[in-house]
Design a protein around this motif. Structure first.
Motif, PDB file in Angstrom:
ATOM      1  N   SER A  11       3.446 -68.413   3.646  1.00 19.67           N
ATOM      2  CA  SER A  11       4.329 -68.885   5.003  1.00 19.67           C
ATOM      3  C   SER A  11       5.385 -68.272   4.927  1.00 19.67           C
ATOM      4  N   VAL A  14       4.714 -64.301   5.581  1.00 23.87           N
ATOM      5  CA  VAL A  14       4.369 -63.812   7.169  1.00 23.87           C
ATOM      6  C   VAL A  14       5.413 -64.283   8.088  1.00 23.87           C
ATOM      7  N   ILE A  53      -8.433 -62.693   0.931  1.00 31.53           N
ATOM      8  CA  ILE A  53      -8.191 -63.771   1.422  1.00 31.53           C
ATOM      9  C   ILE A  53      -9.100 -65.048   0.847  1.00 31.53           C
ATOM     10  N   CYS A  87      -0.928 -60.481   5.724  1.00 29.40           N
ATOM     11  CA  CYS A  87      -0.204 -60.751   6.976  1.00 29.40           C
ATOM     12  C   CYS A  87      -1.162 -60.430   8.147  1.00 29.40           C
ATOM     13  N   VAL A  90      -3.331 -63.719   8.669  1.00 27.25           N
ATOM     14  CA  VAL A  90      -2.577 -64.919   9.407  1.00 27.25           C
ATOM     15  C   VAL A  90      -2.224 -64.501  10.795  1.00 27.25           C
ATOM     16  N   ASN A  91      -2.045 -63.177  11.102  1.00 25.51           N
ATOM     17  CA  ASN A  91      -1.570 -62.856  12.506  1.00 25.51           C
ATOM     18  C   ASN A  91      -2.677 -62.505  13.273  1.00 25.51           C
ATOM     19  N   PHE A 105      -7.891 -66.592  11.524  1.00 19.91           N
ATOM     20  CA  PHE A 105      -6.938 -67.768  10.881  1.00 19.91           C
ATOM     21  C   PHE A 105      -6.815 -68.735  11.879  1.00 19.91           C
ATOM     22  N   HIS A 106      -6.759 -68.605  13.295  1.00 22.20           N
ATOM     23  CA  HIS A 106      -6.555 -69.810  14.180  1.00 22.20           C
ATOM     24  C   HIS A 106      -7.577 -70.648  14.214  1.00 22.20           C
ATOM     25  N   LYS A 113      -5.864 -73.875   6.811  1.00 22.25           N
ATOM     26  CA  LYS A 113      -4.611 -73.147   7.179  1.00 22.25           C
ATOM     27  C   LYS A 113      -3.541 -73.432   6.233  1.00 22.25           C
ATOM     28  N   ILE A 116      -3.873 -71.919   2.778  1.00 21.39           N
ATOM     29  CA  ILE A 116      -3.652 -70.555   2.469  1.00 21.39           C
ATOM     30  C   ILE A 116      -1.746 -70.296   2.546  1.00 21.39           C
ATOM     31  N   LEU A 117      -1.321 -71.152   3.582  1.00 21.13           N
ATOM     32  CA  LEU A 117       0.127 -70.782   3.763  1.00 21.13           C
ATOM     33  C   LEU A 117       1.012 -71.402   2.729  1.00 21.13           C
TER      34      LEU A 117
END
Length: 370
Positions: A11, A14, A53, A87, A90-91, A105-106, A113, A116-117
């Motif tokens: 977190s 990114v 990932i 990055c 997550v982006n 990711f979303h 989530k 991972i963060l």
């Protein structure tokens, strides 16, 4: 040089991630320069990227990364591929297979989530002089994918000139390899091979590349190099217009820049050259067809690797001559003599027994027409 270890959450990494192409790639609240001048371009393939990932989601250990203090922030010294993979995911730039379903990711549930963060990355941070950091950078890369010579040069001569040069020569689908030029040059833009080739040609040899880069390091752009590159291939197209797939296989990787530098002002007739190319391709005496183009410009028969007499022919001719050289009349051992074409190739001579003679080394190497 001071080296400290710290854990950085995904977190945090990114936060503020931004890829501005030539203007740079940044993360960690804008404080981490993810792609400094000495770093290679992003080259991970999908399988490698996705594996990063998978490592995070399963909480497996990820290889240590290395940052260097730079001003009020940091430069990423080692771990660019892993960092950008994280990055970009997550982006929302790509999806990864989660339990049989590709997901961005979303698309993940909140707990996945957060998992991972919250993942902690192992980071070593070094602080020291530029030369100390560069030496350390070379050292930590020994165990990984070895840097090319040009990647190391880029570390030394970073600046506006290099940034602009990489725009032309160092990206996937770079302008330098478009319009058919990719058929004529070897190497990968991302590993700086094309940039190195251009610099070698314009500077007159690999030994001169660093001098050229040093002289232009602070130039506002690399227009001189880019325009030179275009002139080289415009000349090649003018002189050798037939560049179909069969011909391109013979032309690929030849030292076009060096040939251009020497022969760009020669009076050359493309139609006559094409006729000679066809003749030479059909000539069984010519064993290196790739050498045809160089030969037509330089007249150097060595580039053609002309057929040589085989051992059986040489032994038979030596016995016939009783070891005597027909030029000087002296006798020699077999190992002191060399096979020679009585009628040279360029005068129509063939590599056949009737056209063979054994000469002593001195007479063979001083023979007219060699």
């Amino acid at each position: 040089m001071k080296i400290d270890h710290q854990d950085v959450k995904v977190s945090e990494l990114v936060d503020g991630y931004k890829d501005s192409q030539e203007q740079g790639v940044f993360g960690y609240g804008g404080k981490l320069n993810i792609r400094p001048a000495y770093q290679r371009e992003f080259i991970y393939k999908e399988k490698q990227r996705n594996a990063v990932i998978e490592t995070l989601r399963n909480e497996f250990p990820l290889n240590t990364m290395y940052w260097a203090v730079s001003g009020d922030g940091f430069e990423l010294m080692d771990g660019q591929q892993r960092t950008i993979s994280i990055c970009q995911f997550v982006n929302g730039d790509y999806s990864v297979d989660f339990d049989g379903t590709p997901k961005f990711f979303h698309n993940l549930t909140g707990d996945k989530k957060q998992k991972i963060l919250d993942y902690k990355l192992s980071i070593y941070v070094c602080e020291g002089t530029d030369s100390e950091k560069l030496d350390w950078f070379k050292t930590i890369n020994i165990a990984g994918e070895k840097l090319t010579d040009q990647e190391l040069r880029n570390a030394i001569f970073s600046g506006p000139w290099l940034t602009d040069a990489k725009r032309w020569f160092s990206k996937s689908g770079a302008p330098a390899v478009q319009e058919g030029r990719d058929k004529l040059v070897n190497g990968a833009p991302l590993r700086q091979d094309i940039l190195e080739t251009a610099l070698e040609w314009i500077s007159g040899g690999k030994a001169n590349i660093e001098n050229y880069m040093g002289a232009h390091q602070h130039d506002a752009d690399a227009d001189e190099l880019w325009q030179y590159w275009q002139r080289v291939f415009a000349w090649v197209k003018q002189v050798f217009p037939n560049q179909d797939s069969a011909r391109a296989r013979l032309m690929k990787g030849l030292p076009w820049g060096a040939l251009y530098n020497t022969h760009k002002d020669d009076k050359l007739n493309a139609q006559q050259l094409e006729t000679r190319i066809v003749e030479l391709i059909d000539d069984d005496e010519v064993e290196n067809k790739r050498g045809i183009y160089e030969y037509l410009l330089t007249d150097n028969e060595k580039t053609l690797n002309l057929r040589a007499f085989d051992e059986k022919t040489k032994q038979k001719k030596f016995a016939e001559q009783k070891g005597q050289c027909p030029k000087c009349g002296k006798g020699f051992e077999f190992g002191e003599m060399e096979a020679d074409h009585i009628i040279p190739w360029h005068e129509g001579g063939k590599t056949e027994y009737a056209n063979c003679q054994m000469l002593c080394r001195l007479d063979n190497r001083t023979k007219s027409g060699k």
